[in-house]
Motif scaffolding. Structure first.
Motif, PDB file in Angstrom:
ATOM      1  N   PRO A   1       0.865  -1.252  -0.083  1.00 25.53           N
ATOM      2  CA  PRO A   1       0.019  -0.213  -0.027  1.00 25.53           C
ATOM      3  C   PRO A   1       0.655   1.243  -0.106  1.00 25.53           C
ATOM      4  CG  PRO A   1       0.187  -0.937   2.024  1.00 25.53           C
ATOM      5  CD  PRO A   1       0.806  -1.792   1.101  1.00 25.53           C
ATOM      6  N   TRP A   2       0.316   2.237  -0.270  1.00 30.12           N
ATOM      7  CA  TRP A   2       0.705   3.710  -0.026  1.00 30.12           C
ATOM      8  C   TRP A   2       1.032   3.856   1.334  1.00 30.12           C
ATOM      9  CZ3 TRP A   2       3.463   7.484  -1.895  1.00 30.12           C
ATOM     10  CH2 TRP A   2       3.474   8.715  -1.063  1.00 30.12           C
TER      11      TRP A   2
ATOM     12  N   ALA B   1      -5.027 -15.522   8.744  1.00 28.56           N
ATOM     13  CA  ALA B   1      -5.516 -14.911   7.747  1.00 28.56           C
ATOM     14  C   ALA B   1      -4.232 -14.424   6.977  1.00 28.56           C
ATOM     15  CB  ALA B   1      -6.422 -13.843   7.768  1.00 28.56           C
ATOM     16  N   ARG B   2      -3.049 -14.143   7.669  1.00 34.24           N
ATOM     17  CA  ARG B   2      -1.961 -13.504   7.031  1.00 34.24           C
ATOM     18  C   ARG B   2      -0.936 -14.341   6.844  1.00 34.24           C
ATOM     19  NH1 ARG B   2      -0.676  -8.566  11.116  1.00 34.24           N
ATOM     20  NH2 ARG B   2      -2.517  -7.629  11.185  1.00 34.24           N
ATOM     21  N   LEU B   3      -1.189 -15.707   7.149  1.00 38.30           N
ATOM     22  CA  LEU B   3       0.120 -16.654   7.008  1.00 38.30           C
ATOM     23  C   LEU B   3      -0.198 -17.665   5.837  1.00 38.30           C
ATOM     24  CD1 LEU B   3       0.251 -18.062  10.770  1.00 38.30           C
ATOM     25  CD2 LEU B   3       1.181 -15.911   9.663  1.00 38.30           C
ATOM     26  N   TYR B   4       0.909 -18.377   5.345  1.00 38.30           N
ATOM     27  CA  TYR B   4       0.783 -19.158   4.304  1.00 38.30           C
ATOM     28  C   TYR B   4       0.091 -20.595   4.550  1.00 38.30           C
ATOM     29  CZ  TYR B   4       2.189 -21.605  -0.064  1.00 38.30           C
ATOM     30  OH  TYR B   4       2.121 -22.207  -1.266  1.00 38.30           O
TER      31      TYR B   4
ATOM     32  N   ASP C   1      -2.972  -5.559 -10.868  1.00 33.71           N
ATOM     33  CA  ASP C   1      -3.329  -4.438 -10.094  1.00 33.71           C
ATOM     34  C   ASP C   1      -4.403  -5.038  -9.028  1.00 33.71           C
ATOM     35  OD1 ASP C   1      -5.950  -4.417 -11.030  1.00 33.71           O
ATOM     36  OD2 ASP C   1      -5.874  -2.420 -12.114  1.00 33.71           O
ATOM     37  N   GLN C   2      -4.750  -4.002  -8.153  1.00 33.71           N
ATOM     38  CA  GLN C   2      -5.735  -4.221  -6.891  1.00 33.71           C
ATOM     39  C   GLN C   2      -6.918  -4.903  -7.275  1.00 33.71           C
ATOM     40  OE1 GLN C   2      -5.738  -0.539  -4.844  1.00 33.71           O
ATOM     41  NE2 GLN C   2      -7.747  -0.524  -5.272  1.00 33.71           N
TER      42      GLN C   2
ATOM     43  N   ALA D   1      -5.776   5.283  -3.602  1.00 37.75           N
ATOM     44  CA  ALA D   1      -4.483   5.917  -3.877  1.00 37.75           C
ATOM     45  C   ALA D   1      -3.664   4.919  -4.691  1.00 37.75           C
ATOM     46  CB  ALA D   1      -3.835   5.887  -2.511  1.00 37.75           C
ATOM     47  N   GLN D   2      -4.273   4.063  -5.619  1.00 42.24           N
ATOM     48  CA  GLN D   2      -3.562   2.994  -6.189  1.00 42.24           C
ATOM     49  C   GLN D   2      -2.413   3.819  -7.051  1.00 42.24           C
ATOM     50  OE1 GLN D   2      -5.768   0.789  -9.040  1.00 42.24           O
ATOM     51  NE2 GLN D   2      -4.046  -0.228  -9.673  1.00 42.24           N
ATOM     52  N   THR D   3      -2.883   4.888  -7.990  1.00 38.56           N
ATOM     53  CA  THR D   3      -2.180   5.510  -8.961  1.00 38.56           C
ATOM     54  C   THR D   3      -1.844   6.950  -8.486  1.00 38.56           C
ATOM     55  OG1 THR D   3      -2.444   4.340 -10.753  1.00 38.56           O
ATOM     56  CG2 THR D   3      -1.515   6.432 -11.080  1.00 38.56           C
ATOM     57  N   ILE D   4      -0.517   7.608  -8.026  1.00 34.29           N
ATOM     58  CA  ILE D   4      -0.208   8.562  -7.518  1.00 34.29           C
ATOM     59  C   ILE D   4       0.802   9.046  -8.205  1.00 34.29           C
ATOM     60  CG2 ILE D   4       0.329   9.504  -5.108  1.00 34.29           C
ATOM     61  CD1 ILE D   4      -0.066   6.950  -4.019  1.00 34.29           C
TER      62      ILE D   4
ATOM     63  N   ALA E   1       3.476   6.712  -9.138  1.00 30.71           N
ATOM     64  CA  ALA E   1       3.515   5.578  -8.217  1.00 30.71           C
ATOM     65  C   ALA E   1       2.257   4.729  -8.390  1.00 30.71           C
ATOM     66  CB  ALA E   1       3.772   5.825  -6.594  1.00 30.71           C
ATOM     67  N   ARG E   2       2.252   3.484  -8.574  1.00 28.41           N
ATOM     68  CA  ARG E   2       1.022   2.544  -8.589  1.00 28.41           C
ATOM     69  C   ARG E   2       1.231   1.531  -7.459  1.00 28.41           C
ATOM     70  NH1 ARG E   2       1.558   1.462 -14.911  1.00 28.41           N
ATOM     71  NH2 ARG E   2       1.344   3.574 -15.406  1.00 28.41           N
ATOM     72  N   CYS E   3       0.404   1.521  -6.426  1.00 26.10           N
ATOM     73  CA  CYS E   3       0.583   0.825  -5.279  1.00 26.10           C
ATOM     74  C   CYS E   3      -0.540  -0.548  -5.546  1.00 26.10           C
ATOM     75  CB  CYS E   3       0.008   1.663  -4.003  1.00 26.10           C
ATOM     76  SG  CYS E   3       1.197   3.108  -3.975  1.00 26.10           S
ATOM     77  N   ASN E   4      -0.501  -1.194  -4.568  1.00 22.47           N
ATOM     78  CA  ASN E   4      -1.193  -2.422  -4.312  1.00 22.47           C
ATOM     79  C   ASN E   4      -1.098  -3.274  -5.820  1.00 22.47           C
ATOM     80  OD1 ASN E   4      -2.092  -1.767  -1.853  1.00 22.47           O
ATOM     81  ND2 ASN E   4      -3.293  -0.297  -2.637  1.00 22.47           N
ATOM     82  N   SER E   5      -0.140  -3.184  -6.681  1.00 27.47           N
ATOM     83  CA  SER E   5       0.149  -3.840  -7.792  1.00 27.47           C
ATOM     84  C   SER E   5       1.395  -4.565  -7.729  1.00 27.47           C
ATOM     85  CB  SER E   5       0.310  -2.418  -8.891  1.00 27.47           C
ATOM     86  OG  SER E   5      -1.040  -1.889  -8.818  1.00 27.47           O
TER      87      SER E   5
ATOM     88  N   ALA F   1       0.747 -14.803   3.275  1.00 28.01           N
ATOM     89  CA  ALA F   1      -0.270 -15.112   2.628  1.00 28.01           C
ATOM     90  C   ALA F   1      -0.246 -14.408   1.178  1.00 28.01           C
ATOM     91  CB  ALA F   1      -1.732 -14.675   3.208  1.00 28.01           C
TER      92      ALA F   1
ATOM     93  N   ARG G   1      -8.239   1.669   0.557  1.00 22.97           N
ATOM     94  CA  ARG G   1      -7.052   2.859   0.200  1.00 22.97           C
ATOM     95  C   ARG G   1      -7.177   2.682  -1.590  1.00 22.97           C
ATOM     96  NH1 ARG G   1      -2.186   1.029   4.136  1.00 22.97           N
ATOM     97  NH2 ARG G   1      -3.542   1.451   6.005  1.00 22.97           N
TER      98      ARG G   1
END
Lengths: 588, 242
Positions: free
Chosen positions: A40-41, B99-102, A295-296, B26-29, A270-274, A70, B23
């Motif tokens: 994430p950002w 949930a976070r583990l492999y 991408d997300q 905020a993917q592309t900033i 910037a491309r996040c969660n990607s 995970a 969030r």
């Protein structure tokens, strides 16, 4: 079929320390740059809240800021006779994720490697003879300390490192590290004020003739404005550094030193969660065309670019090369192939001292506030009469008093009940530890490749880590542990308890997130994956930047050298590569 | 209702894929440093009631944590400190279901250096483990754990810790280690997660808690730190009006 996006000049995989440095340098050169980050950002103002960052359970125990297994796990085994199994939780090391990468939650020890480290093989061979290295696969880096000096200097001034020079232009300086190579100028900030524990350690070490000095710290001793014009604050010694983000703008990271400038540039995105799946190569496999990522929203996208920079964590750089078929995967039987070669780690040992009449206030701490002595690091001492090569920095850097993880009790104390409770109370404030951070030298059987069984969530093979401590490194660590006992005795504790390093490497207890190698630099394409500028020997418009480039690891934290290598590679791209894009900077 | 609780508990554990998706904007900033209020997801205080344990399990775990951390002149016991409530909330959140583990197979027995390779999550291990302890004690002592005397409870826990109790399919020693680990987490974590009530453990050892500025005290070597602890939710003293 991936949807194809408009072309960029440069695509960067990962927006941590190296990605941010390269993005800043190459956007300054006028290039159009996109960074693709799988996490994430994250930024100080939005995500690192001073009201709740001091949360040991969330950040240190449940590891909130780290890469989750995970999302991507790895398998491990100690040798090729075993079947590798997944590390279902990360333990021994904790890779980062998200903008800023592991630079968000590091401690901040910022070292320069020495000429004798960069020339490990030729230096040690010349001094001790070839036979001494018979069981090891150490190599030279292809660069000299002199070539790296200005890159180290730029990283240290970017960060605002607090420290004291030990060698200015060849003149040894009082109070600094007398074993370091010459530097052109002092650190940008003076050393941090010392807490009680490191002060006692330094007195004891000096009393038996050693040379302790303040650890160079990316926790700021004073307010600072870096060369990009970005302001940082003085460290408040809150004791929540490693595993935490700094809420106070006083630990150097991409967030506190680069992003406020980089993110405002019109030629950066910037491309996040990607998550990048692989680098796209042309039909001949000789040039990269860009990267493919998800991408997300789960959409697969192709980002074409003229230049591809792998700036993920070192281990992930190596895996991305394997998944992209860049270079040939190392084979420990034949010794051929270069990707995955010379995976190294860190050979650490510790010692815990229990006092009756001291109050160390262990919670008054920062990640790098402490004292180090390099008398037994690298080749600072004569190994002639000894049976090993390499060494350890001895560090008294009490980083925290966070009580879920830090409440030492003497051996023999029950683990629960009233006797446990009394011992916990009696020793919490009055015990002190220090440790040896040892070199990790390459051996033929320690390497990375792709696991034949276990897959990630996209069906790609996990990285397989095959590693155990080489006998040389175990002998080194025990010898340095003997020196630590001498220092401990000089501190006159009621009791001391050793934590020696023995085989085999255990993936469960935390040791160090200093994983190195796998895409190592060097002068010979038969034994290295990238040249001295971190350019792939096989696909010249791919550069691979990170600790993946270390041919072996020294007894020092890697980030200073990782940052310096990022500037070193950026200079090579700006001043050489862009004149003739696509050409190899070093002829194979 | 249940799903609301689970969502809440996921946010207590402070990580979820929901949070990341939220969030998404905020993917592309580019050309800016993004700023969103509450992006950092503050922890939510723990509420009353049981979220994972059934009443019998709750009684057993309260009795266990009260022997692991007995009440004495140094501090309250594990039960009054909230350790059982802490474990309950952890098991109902992303810790409990791994949930976070492999968690992909195949599952194989590994070497000790390869770590836990079981298929069971912590929630599954508690459920099966407490049931096995109960069955064992009902058979051997005709009592539940909570009904034993303190001495009998300690004797049983010592045997469990030493790997001397045969719980059939459940590995007693690793069950003990899991409970001990979580109990200590609860005792020493910030009180916002339900344990360490009134910061009892921090007061006991002298940890000042969620403070962030010790600059005044750095060079006061070997002198006690003069202030008591605060937690993320503050200090009880701050809101008490005399």
């Amino acid at each position: 079929m991936a949807r194809k996006l408009p072309r960029k000049d440069v695509v960067i995989v990962g927006l941590g320390w190296t990605g941010a440095i390269l993005a800043h340098e190459l956007t300054d050169a006028g290039l159009d740059v996109v960074a693709i980050e799988r996490g994430p950002w994250r930024d100080t103002a939005t995500d690192f809240n001073i009201g709740y960052m001091q949360d040991e359970l969330r950040y240190a125990v449940r590891k909130d800021l780290f890469l989750q297994p995970a999302q991507e796990a790895m398998t491990m085994r100690n040798n090729t006779s075993q079947t590798a199994l997944p590390m279902r939780d990360y333990g021994s090391f904790l890779p980062g994720t998200g903008v800023g990468g592991a630079g968000v939650h590091w401690n901040g020890h910022t070292w320069r490697f020495w000429q004798s480290d960069f020339q490990t093989k030729s230096h040690l061979t010349q001094r001790y003879g070839e036979a001494r290295l018979a069981d090891l696969q150490v190599q030279d880096w292809g660069v000299t300390a002199d070539e790296m000096e200005s890159a180290y200097d730029r990283f240290e001034y970017l960060c605002g490192i607090s420290g004291k020079a030990g060698n200015l232009g060849g003149k040894i300086q009082d109070g600094g590290n007398p074993f370091e190579d010459p530097r052109k100028r002092d650190y940008p900030l003076p050393p941090m004020q010392m807490t009680y524990g490191p002060t006692l350690f330094a007195q004891a070490a000096k009393s038996i003739g050693y040379h302790p000095f303040p650890t160079p710290a990316a926790n700021l001793s004073k307010p600072y404005v870096n060369p990009l014009g970005i302001s940082m604050g003085q460290c408040t010694m809150c004791g929540f550094c490693e595993r935490f983000a700094c809420a106070n703008y006083s630990k150097s990271s991409a967030q506190t030193t680069i992003l406020p400038v980089l993110m405002r540039k019109s030629n950066f995105e910037a491309r996040c969660n990607s998550e990048v799946l692989h680098v796209n190569l042309d039909a001949a496999g000789k040039m990269a065309k860009g990267v493919v990522y998800i991408d997300q929203n789960g959409e697969e996208l192709e980002q074409p670019a003229d230049l591809v920079l792998l700036c993920a964590y070192g281990l992930h750089n190596a895996r991305l090369m394997m998944l992209s078929k860049i270079g040939r995967i190392y084979d420990p039987q034949s010794g051929e192939g270069t990707v995955g070669r010379n995976y190294c780690y860190q050979t650490n040992a510790g010692i815990q001292l229990f006092f009756e009449d001291k109050n160390f206030n262990p919670f008054i701490a920062s990640g790098a506030c402490g004292q180090t002595m390099d008398d037994f690091n690298g080749d600072a001492f004569d190994h002639g009469p000894l049976d090993f090569v390499g060494g350890s920095g001895i560090n008294c850097i009490p980083t925290n008093g966070r009580p879920i993880g830090t409440r030492p009790v003497p051996p023999g104390t029950p683990r629960w009940g009233s006797a446990w409770k009394k011992a916990t109370k009696d020793h919490y404030l009055s015990s002190l530890g220090f440790s040896a951070q040892g070199s990790s030298y390459a051996a033929r059987g320690n390497y990375l490749d792709l696991d034949p069984t276990y897959k990630d969530r996209y069906g790609r093979p996990l990285l397989r880590v095959t590693f155990d401590f080489p006998d040389n490194d175990i002998r080194m660590s025990h010898w340095v542990s003997d020196r630590m006992v001498e220092i401990a005795k000089a501190m006159k504790p009621k009791q001391y308890v050793e934590g020696r390093r023995n085989k085999s490497w255990n993936s469960v207890p935390y040791q160090s997130t200093h994983n190195t190698g796998g895409a190592i630099m060097g002068a010979d394409p038969k034994t290295s994956a990238v040249n001295k500028y971190l350019q792939s020997w096989d696909v010249p418009n791919v550069f691979v930047i990170g600790a993946s480039a270390f041919p072996q690891n020294a007894g020092k934290n890697p980030t200073g050298t990782v940052g310096a290598l990022a500037f070193h590679a950026a200079d090579a791209i700006r001043n050489q590569y862009l004149r003739n894009p696509g050409a190899a900077l070093v002829q194979a | 209702m249940a799903s609301t609780r689970r969502h809440f508990l996921a946010s207590v554990a402070a990580f979820s894929f929901i949070a990341i998706a939220s969030r998404g904007h905020a993917q592309t900033i580019s050309r800016a440093l993004p700023w969103h209020p509450f992006a950092g997801e503050p922890p939510q205080p723990s509420l009353a009631g049981w979220y994972f344990f059934n009443p019998d399990e709750a009684r057993a775990i309260e009795a266990i944590v009260d022997r692991l951390i007995p009440a004495d002149d140094l501090s309250a016991g594990g039960k009054d400190a909230g350790c059982a409530a802490f474990i309950d909330r952890q098991l109902a959140g992303s810790y409990g279901d791994s949930a976070r583990l492999y968690t992909a197979g195949p599952f194989m027995k590994g070497t000790p250096t390869q770590g836990y390779q079981g298929e069971a999550t912590p929630a599954m291990r508690y459920r099966a483990g407490l049931a096995a302890v109960d069955a064992y004690l009902r058979k051997s002592k005709s009592k539940a754990f909570a009904e034993l005397s303190a001495q009998e409870q300690d004797d049983f826990l010592k045997s469990l810790e030493a790997g001397k109790v045969d719980l059939g399919a459940v590995d007693g020693k690793s069950l003990f280690n899991l409970i001990l680990q979580n109990t200590m987490e609860g005792f020493f974590a910030d009180p916002i997660y339900g344990g360490n009530r009134d910061m009892v453990s921090w007061k006991m050892i002298g940890f000042p808690g969620a403070r962030y500025d010790y600059r005044d005290h750095v060079t006061k070597h070997n002198q006690p730190y003069p202030h008591g602890p605060v937690s993320i939710a503050g200090s009880p003293e701050w809101s008490r009006k005399s």
